[in-house]
Design an enzyme around this catalytic site. Structure first.
Site, PDB file in Angstrom:
ATOM      1  N   ASP A 170       0.871  -1.163   0.000  1.00  0.00           N
ATOM      2  CA  ASP A 170       0.000   0.000   0.000  1.00  0.00           C
ATOM      3  C   ASP A 170       0.917   1.225   0.000  1.00  0.00           C
ATOM      4  O   ASP A 170       2.112   1.124   0.283  1.00  0.00           O
ATOM      5  CB  ASP A 170      -0.889  -0.048   1.250  1.00  0.00           C
ATOM      6  CG  ASP A 170      -1.715   1.208   1.438  1.00  0.00           C
ATOM      7  OD1 ASP A 170      -2.272   1.702   0.446  1.00  0.00           O
ATOM      8  OD2 ASP A 170      -1.780   1.711   2.577  1.00  0.00           O
ATOM      9  N   ASP A 213      -0.167   5.052   1.094  1.00  0.00           N
ATOM     10  CA  ASP A 213      -0.379   6.000   2.190  1.00  0.00           C
ATOM     11  C   ASP A 213      -0.264   5.318   3.545  1.00  0.00           C
ATOM     12  O   ASP A 213      -0.942   4.328   3.822  1.00  0.00           O
ATOM     13  CB  ASP A 213      -1.757   6.652   2.059  1.00  0.00           C
ATOM     14  CG  ASP A 213      -1.869   7.495   0.805  1.00  0.00           C
ATOM     15  OD1 ASP A 213      -1.384   8.630   0.816  1.00  0.00           O
ATOM     16  OD2 ASP A 213      -2.421   6.990  -0.195  1.00  0.00           O
TER      17      ASP A 213
END
Length: 452
Positions: free
Chosen positions: A16, A18
């Site tokens: 991922d 963020d």
């Protein structure tokens, strides 16, 4: 299942973006996210101007793992068995007496064991990551304001305005159009809000790639924002690190939806183009689904069942769906582990095996809350003086159920050898086994908890 987990045994390593690869300056980013929503509610929807003013003390309300009941305005902290440990109406905490009267010892009305209960529905919303948390404070203060205006009348109907605020600030065209407050401010001063990746992490990514691993970036951020973040934190050549980049992935649907529901799309100048019937080569794509991705990974590795591990910070968007729907190994980035630097539990890793763990860094925003207590455990209301009244929270239970391991940051493992053997969470191990470098002190010091 093997007791240990090793990156060396994985064929594919996915991330991922963020709050996983990209670490934010949480106090600054939290204020920015809060302001982006508050300004919209006040200026566009006519809400009380008092929402625009936030004191340092107000932030203590923010705690991961809370559920907001959208109709009655209550925030809920759940035990692992679905009963309510603490609750507030707006920002006002309920007393033990009010808690017993409102909820008793029964399961919360919306609770269903694990897979049966979505993180988000038309009736409730779970706050499980640092991007969401400022919205929890804002919604709580909205409930305070509306309760005062309407003399406590329910049900509440403010959620549609929150959703409109999300659309205004984060819609696909917002970055390009400089719409809202969030994107223009990040573009203006990225250094105020973002931390560049440490050299150890960049070196580790290259080490993975040189070891023959396929590297993937799977983010729900749009391509233009993803590019800005990656260029700032990794450098202009960041695309050389990743074989596959997937933006606007719309997780968790990326993992749970059928290919026909969520096809991959090509990108042209950050605009989504044609839908693809399948993926035939690595590259940068938008939307998509884990089924077609896995077919490509089979082709790229030449293996019928390539082993994938995915790093993420959200149980809702990353860890649960990647584990439950795709059967991937999962590494949870858990900032709450960063606060535990003042002691070492007996079962901690030997010092010589540890990666670089920046325990001396400033503690992230609200990893603990005076109002809500520990993210991991809590006492059953009214039984605070009984040692056996401590129970696991629902959030803590899900960590050990769906994470392979949990770490405070990628930097914490970046200097370990790739064949380092992590002790994994499993039904055969203790509930603290998968935390690296140490279990949370609150769990280690609690002894044997009451597991419901």
């Amino acid at each position: 299942m093997a007791q240990h987990f090793s990156l060396a045994a994985c064929d594919v390593v996915g991330f991922d973006l963020d709050h996983t690869l990209c670490c934010y300056n949480l106090p600054e980013s939290a204020r920015l996210i809060y302001n982006s929503f508050a300004q919209f509610l006040v200026k566009e929807k006519g809400y009380d101007k008092g929402l625009l003013t936030v004191t340092p003390e107000d932030w203590d309300f923010c705690c991961k793992g809370l559920a907001l009941d959208l109709e009655d305005g209550n925030f809920i902290k759940l035990a692992d068995n679905g009963t309510v440990l603490r609750a507030s109406h707006g920002t006002k905490m309920l007393s033990a007496e009010a808690l017993a009267e409102e909820f008793g010892r029964k399961e919360w009305k919306h609770f269903m064991p694990d897979t049966g209960m979505a993180f988000r529905s038309g009736k409730y919303y779970f706050y499980d990551n640092y991007f969401d948390l400022p919205g929890a404070l804002l919604c709580a203060r909205v409930v305070d304001s509306l309760t005062k205006q309407n003399n406590g009348q329910k049900p509440f109907d403010f959620w549609k305005d929150i959703v409109a605020g999300i659309q205004h600030n984060y819609k696909m065209s917002a970055f390009k159009e400089n719409c809202g407050i969030y994107f223009p401010e990040i573009k203006r001063d990225p250094g105020k809000y973002l931390h560049t990746c440490p050299e150890s992490v960049k070196k580790w990514l290259r080490q993975l790639k040189n070891a023959g691993k396929i590297l993937m970036l799977i983010t729900s951020s749009h391509s233009d924002y993803c590019r800005l973040l990656c260029q700032y934190i990794l450098g202009n050549d960041f695309e050389d690190l990743f074989d596959i980049v997937i933006t606007n992935a719309l997780k968790p649907g990326f993992f749970s939806h059928l290919p026909s529901q969520r096809p991959f799309r090509t990108l042209e100048n950050d605009e989504e183009r044609e839908a693809l019937p399948f993926l035939d080569k690595p590259g940068w794509y938008s939307q998509g689904n884990a089924v077609h991705l896995y077919e490509l990974l089979k082709k790229m590795t030449g293996k019928p069942e390539p082993k994938v591990v995915y790093f993420g910070d959200s149980m809702h968007s990353d860890i649960f769906p990647a584990c439950h729907y795709s059967n991937w190994e999962t590494v949870l980035i858990l900032e709450e582990l960063r606060g535990d630097k003042d002691g070492k539990p007996e079962e901690s890793e030997p010092e010589e095996k540890k990666g670089k763990y920046e325990g001396s860094k400033a503690k992230p925003l609200n990893t603990s809350s005076k109002k809500w207590g520990s993210f991991f455990i809590d006492s059953v209301s009214g039984l605070e003086n009984r040692e056996d009244s401590l129970v696991y929270t629902w959030s803590c239970k899900r960590i050990s159920a769906y994470s392979t391991i949990a770490i405070p940051s990628i930097e914490a493992i970046a200097e370990l050898p790739l064949d380092y053997k992590f002790t994994r969470f499993s039904s055969n191990n203790s509930k603290t086994a998968g935390y690296y470098p140490n279990p949370p002190l609150v769990l280690s010091n609690a002894g044997k908890l009451t597991a419901k």
